[in-house]
Design a protein around this motif. Structure first.
Motif, PDB file in Angstrom:
ATOM      1  N   VAL A  48    -116.080  29.923   2.201  1.00 32.86           N
ATOM      2  CA  VAL A  48    -115.053  30.112   3.225  1.00 32.86           C
ATOM      3  C   VAL A  48    -113.674  29.776   2.675  1.00 32.86           C
ATOM      4  N   GLU A  49    -113.610  28.781   1.804  1.00 34.13           N
ATOM      5  CA  GLU A  49    -112.329  28.451   1.183  1.00 34.13           C
ATOM      6  C   GLU A  49    -111.779  29.626   0.395  1.00 34.13           C
ATOM      7  N   LEU A  50    -112.660  30.448  -0.163  1.00 32.61           N
ATOM      8  CA  LEU A  50    -112.228  31.618  -0.918  1.00 32.61           C
ATOM      9  C   LEU A  50    -111.860  32.787  -0.016  1.00 32.61           C
ATOM     10  N   ASN A  51    -112.583  32.939   1.093  1.00 33.09           N
ATOM     11  CA  ASN A  51    -112.376  34.083   1.972  1.00 33.09           C
ATOM     12  C   ASN A  51    -112.908  33.738   3.363  1.00 33.09           C
ATOM     13  N   LEU A  52    -112.041  33.744   4.373  1.00 34.46           N
ATOM     14  CA  LEU A  52    -112.448  33.400   5.738  1.00 34.46           C
ATOM     15  C   LEU A  52    -113.521  34.338   6.297  1.00 34.46           C
ATOM     16  N   PHE A  53    -113.630  35.533   5.748  1.00 26.24           N
ATOM     17  CA  PHE A  53    -114.653  36.466   6.214  1.00 26.24           C
ATOM     18  C   PHE A  53    -116.060  35.884   6.063  1.00 26.24           C
ATOM     19  N   TYR A  54    -116.243  34.984   5.083  1.00 23.92           N
ATOM     20  CA  TYR A  54    -117.554  34.369   4.893  1.00 23.92           C
ATOM     21  C   TYR A  54    -117.973  33.518   6.089  1.00 23.92           C
ATOM     22  N   LEU A  55    -117.056  33.226   6.972  1.00 19.73           N
ATOM     23  CA  LEU A  55    -117.380  32.461   8.177  1.00 19.73           C
ATOM     24  C   LEU A  55    -118.120  33.318   9.206  1.00 19.73           C
ATOM     25  N   VAL A  56    -117.941  34.630   9.139  1.00 17.61           N
ATOM     26  CA  VAL A  56    -118.579  35.540  10.098  1.00 17.61           C
ATOM     27  C   VAL A  56    -120.107  35.496   9.970  1.00 17.61           C
TER      28      VAL A  56
END
Length: 144
Positions: A48-56
């Protein structure tokens, strides 16, 4: 759908989420006592720190897919040959195993809590909601 029915399901979402959080605190204490790492939560937070999309995925996609597979399809499949309780236990054993965390107890207990909420309400949206809230809680707590 009447308001009493919605409130009853909401209570089950909150109860399953609250109990899952309590069980996680308990198992986190045991993991800390045994000097076991944080496992999946740390891995997700790094992504998530790399890309907020990973939170989905952990907040929406995984709870929907996992609840459909483990609380509905797999439990029903096992129930064809076993009792309902045995089907729930086997399905949640697999649920815990597929999380690839050797300290699988918290996944197993939480899966059983989600299964209980599904069994009581007969509505898959209830364990999905509890699973989403629980994953959100874990993300917030482990991100601080």
């Amino acid at each position: 759908m009447n308001m009493k029915f919605v409130l009853q399901k909401g209570k089950w979402v909150l109860a399953a989420t609250g109990l899952a959080i309590l069980s996680s605190f308990f198992f986190s204490y045991i993991k800390a006592y045994l000097s076991i790492g944080t496992g999946n939560a740390a891995h997700v937070n790094q992504k998530v720190e790399l890309n907020l999309f990973y939170l989905v995925v952990p907040l929406l996609v995984a709870p929907i897919i996992e609840e459909w597979i483990f609380r509905k399809k797999l439990t029903d499949l096992f129930h064809k040959k076993l009792s309902r309780m045995e089907g729930i236990l086997f399905a949640n054993g697999i649920f815990a195993f597929v999380h690839l965390d050797w300290f699988f107890f918290s996944y197993f207990v939480n899966g059983c809590l989600y299964a209980m909420s599904y069994e009581k309400t007969k509505d898959l949206k209830v364990p999905i909601g509890a699973h989403i809230l629980y994953n959100l809680f874990v993300f917030v707590v482990t991100s601080i």
